[in-house]
Every structure is written in C-alpha cells, then in structure tokens.
Enzyme design. Structure first.
Site, PDB file in Angstrom:
ATOM      1  N   LYS A  19       0.860  -1.201   0.000  1.00 59.51           N
ATOM      2  CA  LYS A  19       0.000   0.000   0.000  1.00 59.51           C
ATOM      3  C   LYS A  19       0.885   1.236   0.000  1.00 59.51           C
ATOM      4  O   LYS A  19       2.060   1.185   0.370  1.00 59.51           O
ATOM      5  CB  LYS A  19      -0.938   0.019   1.201  1.00 59.51           C
ATOM      6  CG  LYS A  19      -0.269  -0.023   2.606  1.00 59.51           C
ATOM      7  CD  LYS A  19       0.216   1.305   3.126  1.00 59.51           C
ATOM      8  CE  LYS A  19       0.839   1.170   4.532  1.00 59.51           C
ATOM      9  NZ  LYS A  19       1.668   2.306   4.933  1.00 59.51           N
ATOM     10  N   LEU A 107       5.421   0.219   3.392  1.00 58.21           N
ATOM     11  CA  LEU A 107       4.550  -0.286   2.324  1.00 58.21           C
ATOM     12  C   LEU A 107       3.558  -1.342   2.836  1.00 58.21           C
ATOM     13  O   LEU A 107       2.767  -1.879   2.054  1.00 58.21           O
ATOM     14  CB  LEU A 107       5.397  -0.873   1.192  1.00 58.21           C
ATOM     15  CG  LEU A 107       6.293   0.144   0.464  1.00 58.21           C
ATOM     16  CD1 LEU A 107       7.247  -0.569  -0.492  1.00 58.21           C
ATOM     17  CD2 LEU A 107       5.442   1.161  -0.308  1.00 58.21           C
ATOM     18  N   ASP A 144      -2.321  -1.614  10.698  1.00 55.94           N
ATOM     19  CA  ASP A 144      -2.582  -1.604   9.251  1.00 55.94           C
ATOM     20  C   ASP A 144      -3.261  -2.883   8.751  1.00 55.94           C
ATOM     21  O   ASP A 144      -3.714  -2.931   7.606  1.00 55.94           O
ATOM     22  CB  ASP A 144      -1.250  -1.534   8.471  1.00 55.94           C
ATOM     23  CG  ASP A 144      -0.683  -0.139   8.416  1.00 55.94           C
ATOM     24  OD1 ASP A 144      -1.380   0.804   8.837  1.00 55.94           O
ATOM     25  OD2 ASP A 144       0.451   0.000   7.930  1.00 55.94           O
TER      26      ASP A 144
HETATM   27  O1  C5P Z   1       0.174  -1.177  15.209  1.00 49.67           O
HETATM   28  P1  C5P Z   1       1.584  -1.468  14.870  1.00 49.67           P
HETATM   29  O2  C5P Z   1       2.104  -2.684  15.628  1.00 49.67           O
HETATM   30  O3  C5P Z   1       1.851  -1.569  13.426  1.00 49.67           O
HETATM   31  O4  C5P Z   1       2.408  -0.223  15.385  1.00 49.67           O
HETATM   32  C1  C5P Z   1       3.810  -0.231  15.555  1.00 49.67           C
HETATM   33  C2  C5P Z   1       4.187   0.912  16.470  1.00 49.67           C
HETATM   34  O5  C5P Z   1       3.959   2.171  15.822  1.00 49.67           O
HETATM   35  C3  C5P Z   1       3.370   0.990  17.748  1.00 49.67           C
HETATM   36  O6  C5P Z   1       3.942   0.201  18.759  1.00 49.67           O
HETATM   37  C4  C5P Z   1       3.408   2.455  18.086  1.00 49.67           C
HETATM   38  O7  C5P Z   1       4.620   2.763  18.725  1.00 49.67           O
HETATM   39  C5  C5P Z   1       3.436   3.120  16.727  1.00 49.67           C
HETATM   40  N1  C5P Z   1       2.101   3.547  16.268  1.00 49.67           N
HETATM   41  C6  C5P Z   1       1.520   4.682  16.826  1.00 49.67           C
HETATM   42  N2  C5P Z   1       0.282   5.080  16.406  1.00 49.67           N
HETATM   43  C7  C5P Z   1      -0.370   4.391  15.455  1.00 49.67           C
HETATM   44  C8  C5P Z   1       0.198   3.242  14.867  1.00 49.67           C
HETATM   45  C9  C5P Z   1       1.439   2.850  15.300  1.00 49.67           C
HETATM   46  O8  C5P Z   1       2.109   5.335  17.695  1.00 49.67           O
HETATM   47  N3  C5P Z   1      -1.571   4.818  15.046  1.00 49.67           N
END
Ligand code: C5P
Length: 308
Positions: A19, A107, A144
């Site tokens: 994406k 991505l 995501d």
């Molecule tokens: O949700 P995901 O595991 O992909 O997120 C990785 C990291 O990115 C989270 O631990 C957080 O630190 C940060 N993040 C955030 N706000 C979001 C998505 C991700 O702070 N909306």
C-alpha cells in the site's frame, strides 16, 4: 485466490499487495500510547506471493525466500497462530512466502501478508468467523492489518484499524506510481516516538482528499500531506537525498508512504513514468513502477461465501 486440490494437502496461493498512504494526518497522541490517525491508503500491484498447504499434523510452519524473515515474529505466522488460538482448531499449515515487497519500508508488506493469512486459513481450515471477528483479530496483529482485509482505496481512522472503503476511484492523472525505497530500514515505533506537536494536524488534508476522490476530482497536491514525513526526512539523510533525486528527475511531487522510508510520486503516462523509473534506477536506487490495484477476489467479502 487460486485453489488447488492437491494430494495430500489442499493448498491455495494468494498475492498480497503493498500500500501507499496518499495522506496521513496525525491527530494527536492517545492515552494508550498510539497516535490517532486519519489516513487514505491504496493498494498497489507490488506483491508478495503466499501459499498455504493444509497439514494434518498440528504444525504451523513458515518458510520464506528471505531466510531472515522465516522467524516466529513473521506477521503471517503470527496471524496463523492467533487464528488457531482463537478458534481452538488443531489443523496445521505450511506457509510459503515469496517476498518481493521491501520490509520495514512503509509499504505494509508484513501487514498484507498477515491479512492474507487470516483470510486464506479461514477457508483452508474451514472456519466460520464473522467479518467483525476477523477485523478484531487483524487489529490485534497491527494497526494496518484490517485495511488489507479489504484492499483497494480506503479511509483509515482510530490508530489505523477503523476502515471505511472508498469507491474504486483512483485518478487517471496518477495512473502510474513510481516507488523509491532508500537503502535503509525505519522502525515505525521510532518514527511515531519522534513526533512533536507541530507534526499534528486536524485531519483536514485527509477529509479534503476523500471529498475530492468521492466527487471524481483530482485532489489538490497541497493535501497530499504526511505528518510523519518532516521527522523522517530530517533524521535520515538517505531519505532526504532520495527525495531530492526524485524531484531532480522531474517528479511533480514526492510523498513518504506511511512511516517510510519509501517515497512515491504519480504520473499520468507510462512513457514518462518509465523515464523517471529508469533515471533513478541508473542512479542505483531501488525503484518500482506500479499502479493502483483493487484486489477483489482476496477480500473480506469472499468470506460470506460458503466454505468449500
Ligand atoms: O500497530 P503497529 O504494531 O503496526 O504499530 C507499531 C508501532 O507504531 C506501535 O507500537 C506504536 O509505537 C506506533 N504507532 C503509533 N500510532 C499508530 C500506529 C502505530 O504510535 N496509530
């Protein structure tokens, strides 16, 4: 999704698409440590290939063309384990991952693989889960992942997991997408962690882009905003250099995808996109020439069909 009735295991093969983020407004920091977002995402036809083969023992294994990704933390394997735990079923699976989407690149490659694993294994293991259950499992794997259960063009809110599909209305003026992956990896957590209040916005870029797309208008370039971009370009010289190279080569605009480091631009005509792609490739950059894609077959809607 191609189904093959092979002996001894049933198998299926899916393409899992990358994406880009057309906009990414960071609205502020939430009490749970995540950031509230409003972002428009679009799947593009750069893809990994995932094959799933049913095993009648209880083992779930993953092998990847990049051996360093054949680990227990691989998001496709984690998706399989989460699904198994949630449903309590005991079948196994062999997951074979042919990796093409660059990792830790902004991505969504890992998230796309995870969503595909949830969808494919739900069919392969003949589970019956509602869309809500799958969306909840997807959100538990990463912000995501729910988006990739739909694919196409969508508005994503909350921490990214609240998905509103938009009509398939990618503008013809941006038909060809050139992606440039600088030769570094960037941790999403560290990019979000480095944000300051001046990177926050009120969502107006995202709302303006959604309104334009819904009305069939080309969004204003000023609204192709990514609140994570300033920090990434300032902290990583390789991204700043790649950005300058894209502009120098004639790109009308350059945006960061997600938390980067991948940058993208869009062009109307294939010949000019090829020229740009070639020029950057000759400079030694990892570049991809892609298009928006609407993966209709491997989507959440398929699950409303009866299991075979
Ligand atoms: O949700 P995901 O595991 O992909 O997120 C990785 C990291 O990115 C989270 O631990 C957080 O630190 C940060 N993040 C955030 N706000 C979001 C998505 C991700 O702070 N909306």
């Amino acid at each position: 999704m191609q189904w093959q009735w092979l002996q001894p295991g049933i198998s299926c093969t899916v393409r899992t698409y990358a994406k880009i983020n057309l906009t990414l407004d960071v609205l502020g920091r939430r009490s749970d440590g995540y950031h509230a977002l409003a972002t428009v995402m679009q799947t593009v036809d750069l893809y990994d290939t995932l094959s799933f083969t049913l095993r009648d023992d209880e083992q779930v294994r993953l092998v990847c063309t990049q051996p360093e990704l054949s680990t227990e933390t691989n998001l496709a394997l984690r998706a399989a384990m989460v699904l198994r735990e949630y449903t309590g079923q005991r079948y196994g699976a062999l997951i074979e991952l042919q990796k093409r989407i660059p990792s830790a690149a902004g991505l969504g490659g890992g998230s796309s693989d995870a969503a595909a694993a949830l969808l494919a294994l739900t069919r392969l293991w003949r589970l019956s889960l509602t869309s809500e259950e799958l969306l909840r499992l997807a959100a538990s794997l990463g912000s995501d992942v729910p988006f990739f259960l739909y694919g196409g063009l969508a508005l994503c809110e909350g921490r990214g997991e609240l998905v509103t599909p938009l009509p398939s209305c990618w503008p013809a003026e941006w038909r060809w997408l050139v992606l440039l992956k600088p030769a570094i990896s960037v941790s999403t957590a560290s990019v979000f962690g480095a944000l300051t209040a001046r990177d926050y916005s009120d969502g107006s870029h995202t709302w303006a882009v959604c309104a334009a797309l819904r009305e069939g208008r080309l969004p204003d370039l000023a609204h192709l905003y990514n609140g994570l971009e300033r920090g990434v370009v300032e902290r990583y010289a390789a991204v700043a250099a790649a950005r300058a190279a894209l502009l120098e080569a004639g790109a009308a605009f350059v945006r960061l995808s997600g938390s980067g480091p991948t940058l993208f631009t869009a062009l109307a005509h294939l010949e000019e996109a090829q020229r740009l792609w070639l020029r950057l490739q000759e400079q030694g950059y990892e570049v991809y020439l892609t298009q928006a894609i609407y993966p209709s077959v491997e989507s959440l809607t398929l699950l409303s069909l009866p299991a075979r």
